[in-house]
Design a protein around this motif. Structure first.
Motif, PDB file in Angstrom:
ATOM      1  N   ASP A 197      -2.455 -19.832  10.634  1.00 59.17           N
ATOM      2  CA  ASP A 197      -2.486 -18.665   9.740  1.00 59.17           C
ATOM      3  C   ASP A 197      -1.623 -17.521  10.261  1.00 59.17           C
ATOM      4  O   ASP A 197      -2.019 -16.352  10.232  1.00 59.17           O
ATOM      5  CB  ASP A 197      -3.932 -18.183   9.542  1.00 59.17           C
ATOM      6  CG  ASP A 197      -4.785 -19.202   8.799  1.00 59.17           C
ATOM      7  OD1 ASP A 197      -4.198 -20.029   8.059  1.00 59.17           O
ATOM      8  OD2 ASP A 197      -6.007 -19.177   8.959  1.00 59.17           O
ATOM      9  N   VAL A 198      -0.441 -17.872  10.728  1.00 63.15           N
ATOM     10  CA  VAL A 198       0.487 -16.873  11.259  1.00 63.15           C
ATOM     11  C   VAL A 198       1.332 -16.323  10.113  1.00 63.15           C
ATOM     12  O   VAL A 198       2.068 -17.058   9.459  1.00 63.15           O
ATOM     13  CB  VAL A 198       1.404 -17.498  12.337  1.00 63.15           C
ATOM     14  CG1 VAL A 198       2.423 -16.480  12.818  1.00 63.15           C
ATOM     15  CG2 VAL A 198       0.575 -18.026  13.499  1.00 63.15           C
ATOM     16  N   GLU A 199       1.243 -15.018   9.873  1.00 63.04           N
ATOM     17  CA  GLU A 199       2.006 -14.381   8.816  1.00 63.04           C
ATOM     18  C   GLU A 199       3.378 -13.969   9.340  1.00 63.04           C
ATOM     19  O   GLU A 199       3.490 -13.388  10.418  1.00 63.04           O
ATOM     20  CB  GLU A 199       1.262 -13.155   8.281  1.00 63.04           C
ATOM     21  CG  GLU A 199      -0.073 -13.494   7.628  1.00 63.04           C
ATOM     22  CD  GLU A 199      -0.802 -12.264   7.126  1.00 63.04           C
ATOM     23  OE1 GLU A 199      -0.251 -11.153   7.255  1.00 63.04           O
ATOM     24  OE2 GLU A 199      -1.921 -12.416   6.611  1.00 63.04           O
ATOM     25  N   VAL A 200       4.415 -14.273   8.549  1.00 70.75           N
ATOM     26  CA  VAL A 200       5.781 -13.994   9.007  1.00 70.75           C
ATOM     27  C   VAL A 200       6.448 -12.870   8.224  1.00 70.75           C
ATOM     28  O   VAL A 200       7.601 -12.525   8.500  1.00 70.75           O
ATOM     29  CB  VAL A 200       6.659 -15.266   8.905  1.00 70.75           C
ATOM     30  CG1 VAL A 200       6.131 -16.359   9.820  1.00 70.75           C
ATOM     31  CG2 VAL A 200       6.734 -15.771   7.466  1.00 70.75           C
ATOM     32  N   GLY A 201       5.737 -12.270   7.275  1.00 70.16           N
ATOM     33  CA  GLY A 201       6.354 -11.256   6.427  1.00 70.16           C
ATOM     34  C   GLY A 201       5.876  -9.847   6.680  1.00 70.16           C
ATOM     35  O   GLY A 201       6.067  -8.961   5.836  1.00 70.16           O
ATOM     36  N   HIS A 202       5.249  -9.598   7.846  1.00 70.92           N
ATOM     37  CA  HIS A 202       4.709  -8.266   8.133  1.00 70.92           C
ATOM     38  C   HIS A 202       5.742  -7.435   8.896  1.00 70.92           C
ATOM     39  O   HIS A 202       6.275  -7.870   9.918  1.00 70.92           O
ATOM     40  CB  HIS A 202       3.431  -8.371   8.956  1.00 70.92           C
ATOM     41  CG  HIS A 202       2.702  -7.078   9.115  1.00 70.92           C
ATOM     42  ND1 HIS A 202       2.152  -6.392   8.061  1.00 70.92           N
ATOM     43  CD2 HIS A 202       2.440  -6.325  10.220  1.00 70.92           C
ATOM     44  CE1 HIS A 202       1.574  -5.285   8.494  1.00 70.92           C
ATOM     45  NE2 HIS A 202       1.753  -5.229   9.796  1.00 70.92           N
ATOM     46  N   TYR A 203       6.004  -6.216   8.387  1.00 74.33           N
ATOM     47  CA  TYR A 203       6.978  -5.307   8.995  1.00 74.33           C
ATOM     48  C   TYR A 203       6.298  -3.978   9.300  1.00 74.33           C
ATOM     49  O   TYR A 203       5.270  -3.632   8.709  1.00 74.33           O
ATOM     50  CB  TYR A 203       8.182  -5.092   8.079  1.00 74.33           C
ATOM     51  CG  TYR A 203       9.056  -6.311   7.929  1.00 74.33           C
ATOM     52  CD1 TYR A 203      10.212  -6.468   8.694  1.00 74.33           C
ATOM     53  CD2 TYR A 203       8.719  -7.327   7.040  1.00 74.33           C
ATOM     54  CE1 TYR A 203      11.007  -7.597   8.560  1.00 74.33           C
ATOM     55  CE2 TYR A 203       9.511  -8.463   6.901  1.00 74.33           C
ATOM     56  CZ  TYR A 203      10.652  -8.592   7.666  1.00 74.33           C
ATOM     57  OH  TYR A 203      11.436  -9.708   7.540  1.00 74.33           O
ATOM     58  N   HIS A 204       6.899  -3.209  10.202  1.00 71.44           N
ATOM     59  CA  HIS A 204       6.343  -1.920  10.617  1.00 71.44           C
ATOM     60  C   HIS A 204       7.311  -0.797  10.263  1.00 71.44           C
ATOM     61  O   HIS A 204       8.535  -0.975  10.270  1.00 71.44           O
ATOM     62  CB  HIS A 204       6.061  -1.912  12.123  1.00 71.44           C
ATOM     63  CG  HIS A 204       5.084  -2.956  12.557  1.00 71.44           C
ATOM     64  ND1 HIS A 204       3.728  -2.870  12.340  1.00 71.44           N
ATOM     65  CD2 HIS A 204       5.279  -4.150  13.187  1.00 71.44           C
ATOM     66  CE1 HIS A 204       3.134  -3.948  12.816  1.00 71.44           C
ATOM     67  NE2 HIS A 204       4.045  -4.737  13.351  1.00 71.44           N
ATOM     68  N   ASN A 236       3.735 -20.228   1.754  1.00 72.87           N
ATOM     69  CA  ASN A 236       3.178 -18.974   1.235  1.00 72.87           C
ATOM     70  C   ASN A 236       3.162 -17.872   2.286  1.00 72.87           C
ATOM     71  O   ASN A 236       2.184 -17.119   2.423  1.00 72.87           O
ATOM     72  CB  ASN A 236       1.764 -19.203   0.697  1.00 72.87           C
ATOM     73  CG  ASN A 236       1.720 -20.172  -0.468  1.00 72.87           C
ATOM     74  OD1 ASN A 236       2.632 -20.207  -1.289  1.00 72.87           O
ATOM     75  ND2 ASN A 236       0.679 -20.976  -0.536  1.00 72.87           N
ATOM     76  N   GLY A 237       4.261 -17.799   3.042  1.00 76.56           N
ATOM     77  CA  GLY A 237       4.392 -16.736   4.028  1.00 76.56           C
ATOM     78  C   GLY A 237       3.615 -16.942   5.307  1.00 76.56           C
ATOM     79  O   GLY A 237       3.545 -16.032   6.143  1.00 76.56           O
ATOM     80  N   LYS A 238       3.003 -18.137   5.489  1.00 71.68           N
ATOM     81  CA  LYS A 238       2.238 -18.416   6.696  1.00 71.68           C
ATOM     82  C   LYS A 238       2.768 -19.670   7.386  1.00 71.68           C
ATOM     83  O   LYS A 238       3.240 -20.595   6.731  1.00 71.68           O
ATOM     84  CB  LYS A 238       0.752 -18.592   6.376  1.00 71.68           C
ATOM     85  CG  LYS A 238       0.058 -17.310   5.943  1.00 71.68           C
ATOM     86  CD  LYS A 238      -1.429 -17.515   5.809  1.00 71.68           C
ATOM     87  CE  LYS A 238      -2.139 -16.221   5.472  1.00 71.68           C
ATOM     88  NZ  LYS A 238      -3.613 -16.400   5.383  1.00 71.68           N
ATOM     89  N   THR A 239       2.659 -19.686   8.701  1.00 72.99           N
ATOM     90  CA  THR A 239       3.163 -20.813   9.482  1.00 72.99           C
ATOM     91  C   THR A 239       2.234 -21.060  10.664  1.00 72.99           C
ATOM     92  O   THR A 239       1.140 -20.486  10.746  1.00 72.99           O
ATOM     93  CB  THR A 239       4.601 -20.535   9.952  1.00 72.99           C
ATOM     94  OG1 THR A 239       5.130 -21.705  10.597  1.00 72.99           O
ATOM     95  CG2 THR A 239       4.668 -19.365  10.904  1.00 72.99           C
ATOM     96  N   LYS A 240       2.668 -21.901  11.577  1.00 68.33           N
ATOM     97  CA  LYS A 240       1.895 -22.224  12.772  1.00 68.33           C
ATOM     98  C   LYS A 240       2.795 -22.133  13.998  1.00 68.33           C
ATOM     99  O   LYS A 240       4.001 -22.320  13.913  1.00 68.33           O
ATOM    100  CB  LYS A 240       1.300 -23.634  12.659  1.00 68.33           C
ATOM    101  CG  LYS A 240       0.366 -23.808  11.464  1.00 68.33           C
ATOM    102  CD  LYS A 240      -0.172 -25.221  11.370  1.00 68.33           C
ATOM    103  CE  LYS A 240      -1.072 -25.369  10.137  1.00 68.33           C
ATOM    104  NZ  LYS A 240      -1.659 -26.720  10.031  1.00 68.33           N
ATOM    105  N   ILE A 241       2.180 -21.861  15.139  1.00 68.53           N
ATOM    106  CA  ILE A 241       2.895 -21.824  16.420  1.00 68.53           C
ATOM    107  C   ILE A 241       2.231 -22.836  17.352  1.00 68.53           C
ATOM    108  O   ILE A 241       1.015 -22.811  17.546  1.00 68.53           O
ATOM    109  CB  ILE A 241       2.867 -20.421  17.041  1.00 68.53           C
ATOM    110  CG1 ILE A 241       3.581 -19.414  16.126  1.00 68.53           C
ATOM    111  CG2 ILE A 241       3.528 -20.433  18.424  1.00 68.53           C
ATOM    112  CD1 ILE A 241       3.535 -17.981  16.625  1.00 68.53           C
ATOM    113  N   ILE A 242       3.040 -23.724  17.908  1.00 66.05           N
ATOM    114  CA  ILE A 242       2.544 -24.793  18.782  1.00 66.05           C
ATOM    115  C   ILE A 242       2.931 -24.472  20.227  1.00 66.05           C
ATOM    116  O   ILE A 242       4.040 -23.994  20.494  1.00 66.05           O
ATOM    117  CB  ILE A 242       3.146 -26.145  18.380  1.00 66.05           C
ATOM    118  CG1 ILE A 242       2.897 -26.442  16.893  1.00 66.05           C
ATOM    119  CG2 ILE A 242       2.595 -27.276  19.236  1.00 66.05           C
ATOM    120  CD1 ILE A 242       3.703 -27.619  16.379  1.00 66.05           C
TER     121      ILE A 242
END
Length: 305
Positions: free
Chosen positions: A295-302, A226-232
């Motif tokens: 809760d890392v969002e990957v779909g945010h653009y500027h 759902n557009g969220k991931t994790k960073i390890i």
């Protein structure tokens, strides 16, 4: 009147190709990835198939003294061990490859059918291995992180501040970040917005983005939901009390560490069978060897206008 077709005056392409030899490739498989995690992991051979992780109990109770210029008694102490340490059993990823002997006898030039079947199967098994190292519920990275080592993204999109917070959690010789390629792109956008483009480093013959000198290693096995991931972020190596991979050495038919191919015979339908097995696991030696940003969002653009 029907329009007359022009008369053919030279040999056509379709007929000419019947005499030509096509240059062939080996079978291609789009699901094959570089699998950087398995390359960067420190692998420990496990002779008996069991890895016992011994830990020290109540290390804060060990007393030491900086000797003063007097004859006061020195503290008496000892280091206690956990009486029931965790044991890791190797996990198996395996399958059976069937090849009809007629196929391997008649259609093995220029490429050997058995070799290609085994090569592609081994690639798929190694892809599954990387996925298990990250996602397995018993030993995978995402399920081996202590509660104190979980943090959440401040604003959703992964920012330099978030990665700095991860570094603060794994500050003793951090090895690399592990994240989905979409998360790398999202972090790059946040760095561009702040005017701090991350530098790159050459490693294993490829270029990697870095943050604070730590490589950002991509893996499509880190889930995006759902557009969220994790960073390890992890530290690797037994000598560093980090994360280690485990494998079984000396397997019959060993092709590479922990991977074996064994011929199982030919049945009465002239089908030859080959057992392909890979044995592996993973252990986090101490809690601060790994941390995760959630809760890392990957779909945010500027909008840069």
């Amino acid at each position: 009147m029907a329009e007359q077709q022009p008369k053919q005056t030279a040999l056509g392409d379709v007929a000419a190709r019947q005499l030509a030899i096509a240059t062939r490739t080996v079978p291609q498989l789009s699901s094959i990835t570089p699998r950087w995690l398995t390359h960067l992991m420190n692998w420990i051979p496990v002779e008996s198939g069991v890895y016992r992780l011994n830990k020290v109990k109540h290390a804060e109770n060990v007393e030491v003294d900086c000797s003063a210029r007097d004859e006061r008694p020195l503290p008496a102490t000892f280091v206690d061990y956990v009486e029931n340490p965790r044991e890791y059993n190797l996990s198996a990823v395996n399958t059976v490859v069937d090849v009809h002997t007629r196929v391997s006898d008649l259609y093995s030039k220029p490429y050997n059918q058995i070799s290609e079947q085994l090569r592609l199967t081994i690639e798929i098994i190694k892809e599954r291995q990387e996925s298990e190292l990250i996602n397995n519920k018993d030993y995978g990275l995402l399920h081996s992180i202590a509660p104190s080592q979980h943090i959440k993204a401040r604003t959703g999109a992964p920012t330099p501040d978030d990665l700095d917070d991860l570094i603060a959690k794994v500050w003793k010789e951090p090895g690399f970040f592990l994240l989905h390629p979409q998360a790398i792109a999202a972090f790059g956008r946040e760095c561009t917005r702040r005017g701090v483009p991350p530098p790159t480093v050459s490693m294993l013959g490829s270029q990697f983005l870095t943050w604070r000198g730590i490589p950002l290693v991509p893996s499509d096995k880190v889930p995006v939901v759902n557009g969220k991931t994790k960073i390890i972020l992890l530290r690797v190596g037994e000598s560093r009390q980090g994360v280690v991979g485990l494998f079984q050495p000396g397997l019959p038919g060993e092709q590479s560490p922990g991977l074996s191919v064994r011929f199982m015979g030919i049945n009465n339908k002239a089908i030859a069978s080959y057992l392909v097995s890979l044995y592996c696991s993973l252990a986090v030696l101490v809690d601060d060897a790994i941390a995760v940003l959630e809760d890392v969002e990957v779909g945010h653009y500027h909008d840069y206008k």
